[in-house]
Design an enzyme around this catalytic site. Structure first.
Site, PDB file in Angstrom:
ATOM      1  N   ARG A 257       0.735  -1.202   0.138  1.00 44.09           N
ATOM      2  CA  ARG A 257       0.084  -0.145   0.026  1.00 44.09           C
ATOM      3  C   ARG A 257       0.911   1.093   0.003  1.00 44.09           C
ATOM      4  NH1 ARG A 257      -3.285  -2.778  -1.403  1.00 44.09           N
ATOM      5  NH2 ARG A 257      -5.387  -2.979  -0.696  1.00 44.09           N
TER       6      ARG A 257
ATOM      7  N   GLU B 194      -2.415   8.000  -4.047  1.00 44.64           N
ATOM      8  CA  GLU B 194      -3.293   7.279  -5.172  1.00 44.64           C
ATOM      9  C   GLU B 194      -4.514   7.705  -5.667  1.00 44.64           C
ATOM     10  OE1 GLU B 194      -1.996   2.921  -5.034  1.00 44.64           O
ATOM     11  OE2 GLU B 194      -3.658   2.702  -5.875  1.00 44.64           O
TER      12      GLU B 194
ATOM     13  N   HIS C   4      -0.923   0.056  -9.893  1.00 51.40           N
ATOM     14  CA  HIS C   4      -1.485  -0.847  -8.948  1.00 51.40           C
ATOM     15  C   HIS C   4      -2.376  -1.918  -9.485  1.00 51.40           C
ATOM     16  CE1 HIS C   4      -3.695  -1.018  -4.674  1.00 51.40           C
ATOM     17  NE2 HIS C   4      -3.428  -2.112  -5.229  1.00 51.40           N
TER      18      HIS C   4
HETATM   19  C1  DGY Z   1      -5.297  -6.088  -2.732  1.00 43.97           C
HETATM   20  O1  DGY Z   1      -5.904  -7.054  -3.108  1.00 43.97           O
HETATM   21  O2  DGY Z   1      -5.182  -5.615  -1.570  1.00 43.97           O
HETATM   22  C2  DGY Z   1      -4.651  -5.429  -3.888  1.00 43.97           C
HETATM   23  O3  DGY Z   1      -4.108  -4.320  -3.655  1.00 43.97           O
HETATM   24  C3  DGY Z   1      -5.514  -5.224  -5.288  1.00 43.97           C
HETATM   25  O4  DGY Z   1      -5.440  -6.527  -5.602  1.00 43.97           O
END
Ligand code: DGY
Length: 326
Positions: free
Chosen positions: A246, A275, A293
């Site tokens: 993240r 983001e 992402h």
């Molecule tokens: C998640 O699943 O948390 C990713 O960031 C997106 O697939």
């Protein structure tokens, strides 16, 4: 949609892109279940208007977009989509590691710009991986899947887990962890987990040891800005930072400064602090590879994630405890 239609009426919020806040709140008022994306902020206010809601099924493994405590207070299930995206995300992490260390994007641009006029001995030299150390921060399923692939590239693996991160500034931590019976290895001893030999380290040891540092932690109070200016300053100047977790786990402003000052050699990023905004200086840096992402973005994985979220919703709406309750 067909599967859901077998047990309930469904409304699609938006076929593409983010649902507006207004539509989200309006739609939640009479909904029994919600299937949402990581871009939907399901906060206390949204949960408060959803008086009939029984489940929030996130189509992601991360669920930092949901106020889990507020949902739990109301007895609403929150679910995620683990497991099905582990391999795809680990593969994309390696795509970034290879791209950034071997300058793949730069080299591609070089050819497209018509600059390839002949083989040269020292053209676009990168960094090798064999004999180097992969530092994995967060040793859950994705972290371990990334680590497993390291043996194929001749790298050794060091890692730190949740407690090593949470107690990273606690001098008692080593002693504490040594005395505890934990599922993972004692600090500083190589041990096999899932058949892979890896050495567990404290967070502070790990950031100084890793040649490639890869992040696989959820976003939480203990991990926000985990990688900050002090941490970046302690990394090897030859090290590369990879983030497929993240964005806010990394202080992006500090990262820009560290790259500008050559405190680290490069970065591979799939996620960003604000983001979809990307810090402007990163766009200009040839030693940084930027992805939008797409960690889990294969057809197979995204289909599996969608189906899992649907099954979680069906579980709750059918009176069962959902299989992926967080
Ligand atoms: C998640 O699943 O948390 C990713 O960031 C997106 O697939």
């Amino acid at each position: 949609m067909e599967r859901l239609a077998q047990i309930c009426d469904c409304r699609i919020g938006t076929a593409r892109g983010e649902l507006s806040r207004e539509s989200l709140l309006a739609g939640l008022q009479d909904a029994d279940g919600l299937i949402c994306m990581l871009t939907d902020q399901i906060d206390r206010e949204a949960i408060a208007v959803a008086t009939k809601l029984r489940i929030i099924a996130n189509v992601a493994v991360g669920f930092n977009n949901i106020d889990v405590a507020a949902a739990q207070q109301r007895g609403i299930y929150v679910t995620n989509t683990p497991d099905v995206l582990t391999e795809a995300t680990a593969n994309l992490t390696w795509a970034l590691i290879l791209a950034v260390t071997r300058r793949v994007v730069e080299a591609d641009a070089f050819v497209r710009a018509g600059k390839f006029t002949g083989w040269e001995f020292d053209l676009l030299l990168g960094s090798g991986l064999s004999g180097k150390t992969l530092g994995v921060i967060g040793y859950g399923k994705i972290g371990r899947a990334v680590a497993r692939r390291a043996t194929g590239f001749g790298m050794s693996v060091v890692y730190c887990g949740r407690d090593d991160i949470a107690y990273r500034d606690d001098p008692q931590h080593n002693a504490l962890m040594m005395s505890r019976q934990t599922a993972t290895a004692p600090l500083n001893q190589s041990a096999r987990i899932d058949g892979l030999a890896a050495r567990r380290m404290t967070f502070n040891q790990l950031i100084e040891t890793a040649d490639v540092l890869t992040l696989h932690v959820p976003l939480a109070a203990t991990t926000r800005h985990l990688i900050n200016s002090a941490v970046l300053a302690r990394m090897k100047p030859s090290a590369h930072l990879i983030n497929t977790a993240r964005g806010p786990v990394v202080d992006e402003t500090a990262l820009v400064t560290a790259l500008q000052q050559k405190q680290i050699a490069g970065a591979g990023l799939d996620v960003y602090e604000h983001e979809p905004l990307v810090s402007a200086p990163l766009i200009e840096m040839p030693n940084v590879v930027l992805l939008p992402h797409i960690g889990s973005a294969t057809r197979e994985t995204r289909t599996a994630m969608a189906m899992l979220a649907v099954e979680n919703a069906i579980d709750a709406l059918s009176g069962r405890t959902p299989r992926n309750t967080v």
